[in-house]
Design a protein around this motif. Structure first.
Motif, PDB file in Angstrom:
ATOM      1  N   VAL A 131       0.799  -1.274   0.049  1.00  0.00           N
ATOM      2  CA  VAL A 131      -0.045   0.183  -0.011  1.00  0.00           C
ATOM      3  C   VAL A 131       0.680   1.230   0.027  1.00  0.00           C
ATOM      4  O   VAL A 131       0.829   2.214  -0.637  1.00  0.00           O
ATOM      5  CB  VAL A 131      -0.934  -0.012   1.218  1.00  0.00           C
ATOM      6  N   GLN A 132       2.010   1.319   0.885  1.00  0.00           N
ATOM      7  CA  GLN A 132       2.808   2.325   0.894  1.00  0.00           C
ATOM      8  C   GLN A 132       3.595   2.670  -0.330  1.00  0.00           C
ATOM      9  O   GLN A 132       3.612   3.663  -0.857  1.00  0.00           O
ATOM     10  CB  GLN A 132       3.673   2.309   1.961  1.00  0.00           C
ATOM     11  N   ALA A 134       2.947   1.608  -3.337  1.00  0.00           N
ATOM     12  CA  ALA A 134       1.952   1.986  -4.431  1.00  0.00           C
ATOM     13  C   ALA A 134       1.348   3.267  -4.362  1.00  0.00           C
ATOM     14  O   ALA A 134       1.161   4.080  -5.318  1.00  0.00           O
ATOM     15  CB  ALA A 134       0.441   1.068  -4.505  1.00  0.00           C
ATOM     16  N   SER A 135       1.214   3.810  -3.134  1.00  0.00           N
ATOM     17  CA  SER A 135       0.788   5.082  -2.857  1.00  0.00           C
ATOM     18  C   SER A 135       1.764   6.333  -3.305  1.00  0.00           C
ATOM     19  O   SER A 135       1.599   7.034  -3.913  1.00  0.00           O
ATOM     20  CB  SER A 135       0.457   5.433  -1.472  1.00  0.00           C
ATOM     21  N   TRP A 136       3.084   5.857  -2.769  1.00  0.00           N
ATOM     22  CA  TRP A 136       4.141   6.715  -3.504  1.00  0.00           C
ATOM     23  C   TRP A 136       4.379   6.724  -4.804  1.00  0.00           C
ATOM     24  O   TRP A 136       4.618   7.815  -5.501  1.00  0.00           O
ATOM     25  CB  TRP A 136       5.547   6.140  -2.512  1.00  0.00           C
ATOM     26  N   TRP A 137       4.359   5.495  -5.507  1.00  0.00           N
ATOM     27  CA  TRP A 137       4.374   5.600  -6.804  1.00  0.00           C
ATOM     28  C   TRP A 137       3.492   6.352  -7.424  1.00  0.00           C
ATOM     29  O   TRP A 137       3.331   6.867  -8.423  1.00  0.00           O
ATOM     30  CB  TRP A 137       4.405   3.954  -7.217  1.00  0.00           C
ATOM     31  N   GLN A 138       2.103   6.070  -7.131  1.00  0.00           N
ATOM     32  CA  GLN A 138       0.937   7.014  -7.657  1.00  0.00           C
ATOM     33  C   GLN A 138       1.040   8.377  -7.626  1.00  0.00           C
ATOM     34  O   GLN A 138       0.676   9.017  -8.622  1.00  0.00           O
ATOM     35  CB  GLN A 138      -0.374   6.486  -7.012  1.00  0.00           C
ATOM     36  N   HIS A 139       1.853   8.946  -6.415  1.00  0.00           N
ATOM     37  CA  HIS A 139       1.949  10.230  -6.456  1.00  0.00           C
ATOM     38  C   HIS A 139       2.906  10.933  -7.210  1.00  0.00           C
ATOM     39  O   HIS A 139       2.861  12.110  -7.266  1.00  0.00           O
ATOM     40  CB  HIS A 139       1.761  10.777  -4.832  1.00  0.00           C
TER      41      HIS A 139
END
Length: 362
Positions: A131-132, A134-139
């Motif tokens: 989750v962490q 993916a969140s960093w990658w997405q942003h």
């Protein structure tokens, strides 16, 4: 009034010793002045010497063959031409491929700036931290660069037009200097190969005169050390490039041949090959080829581990009778101190240290 040896042997011996020291000081001063005058070309001459030592057995073998017998100039010309091809052709291929791929690379960068890099599917299947990550990658990576938090950092370190022109001019000057240095290197190599056995005999005689019989033996061991280091670095590097190039081809990496050549050059330097094959694995991973990325990474780790821990130490330390630790210290310490040339100077210095130690403990 001159003193004859028979009249005063002690005074004559003192005067003779003084003249010898004065001659030695004069020779040393002239040598230092000559080295200072040619300081810009000393690295090229050193590289030419390393290459000449490496091909010396081939030179001696070809001297006995009919086409080259009593034709040292022809033999030196052929060997220098072959070596120049080995140097120049890969560089031309890399430059041509780079020019051909410049537009594709530009389009790829433009596409990333417009659309970003999508999150790989494998991240969602990670056992922890999915989750962490993916969140960093997405942003930061999956959004257009213009709206990414990284955009301000890139813009802050970006170059203005004048700076870009200045950097381009500096790179052009360095490239011109490199071409001139390469040309001088080949000319120096041709001169060394033309001298052939005469030069080898003179170096042996000079070392014997300066250091006695141990000097000639030390010179030969240094030559063997440089030669075995060339074989260990260059031949093993080429082998790593070929094997990993095959892995790139079957994994579907674009331009596998070119990347294999880059890997071969990187493998000639300590701990540089992983940068290339892990970069290729990362490219496959980002583009969704997870299995191929794992295969490239595992193959690279196995090939480099075997080459660096078994094949290369055996080739280098076997012919010079140096312990693997001394070989490693010589290569890494030489590279740290003298740059690329230190890869070959370092083991030779370790050979000198070993010879001095063996002489001391006798």
């Amino acid at each position: 009034m001159n003193t004859r040896p028979a009249d005063n042997p002690e005074a004559y011996s003192t005067a003779l010793t003084g003249r010898r020291w004065a001659s030695a000081a004069l020779y040393a001063a002239l040598l230092l002045v000559a080295l200072w005058t040619a300081r810009e070309f000393v690295p090229a001459i050193a590289w030419a010497a390393v290459i000449a030592i490496s091909v010396w057995p081939m030179l001696q073998w070809l001297e006995q063959r009919r086409p080259f017998r009593d034709r040292p100039v022809l033999l030196a010309l052929v060997l220098t031409s072959l070596i120049s091809i080995v140097f120049i052709v890969p560089l031309l291929m890399l430059a041509a491929q780079g020019i051909a791929e410049a537009d594709s690379a530009r389009q790829w960068v433009v596409g990333i700036m417009r659309t970003g890099i999508p999150v790989p599917d494998l991240i969602g299947h990670l056992p922890f931290g999915a989750v962490q990550i993916a969140s960093w990658w997405q942003h930061n990576l999956a959004v257009p660069l213009s709206s990414s938090p990284l955009a301000s950092l890139i813009a802050a370190h970006g170059m203005h037009g004048a700076q870009a022109i200045s950097v381009t001019g500096a790179l052009g000057a360095r490239a011109a200097h490199a071409v001139i240095t390469l040309g001088f290197l080949l000319m120096a190599l041709f001169a060394m190969l033309t001298a052939g056995p005469k030069l080898g005999a003179q170096l042996t005689a000079a070392s014997r005169r300066a250091f006695g019989g141990e000097g000639a033996s030390l010179l030969q061991r240094m030559a063997r050390s440089a030669r075995s280091t060339v074989v260990g670095l260059v031949v093993v590097g080429i082998g790593e490039g070929v094997l990993l190039g095959i892995a790139y081809f079957f994994a579907g990496v674009p331009h596998a041949t070119l990347l294999g050549m880059i890997t071969a050059f990187a493998a000639m330097l300590p701990l540089c090959a992983p940068i290339v094959f892990l970069g290729a694995a990362a490219w496959l991973f980002v583009n969704g080829s997870t299995a191929a990325a794992i295969c490239v990474a595992v193959t690279g780790v196995v090939v480099v581990f075997a080459a660096e821990h078994f094949v290369r130490p055996a080739l280098i330390s076997g012919s010079t009778r140096l312990h693997f630790l001394l070989v490693l210290i010589g290569i890494l310490g030489g590279a740290e101190t003298f740059g690329l040339l230190g890869l070959f100077i370092g083991p030779a210095l370790m050979t000198i240290l070993m010879v001095l130690w063996e002489t001391w403990v006798r």
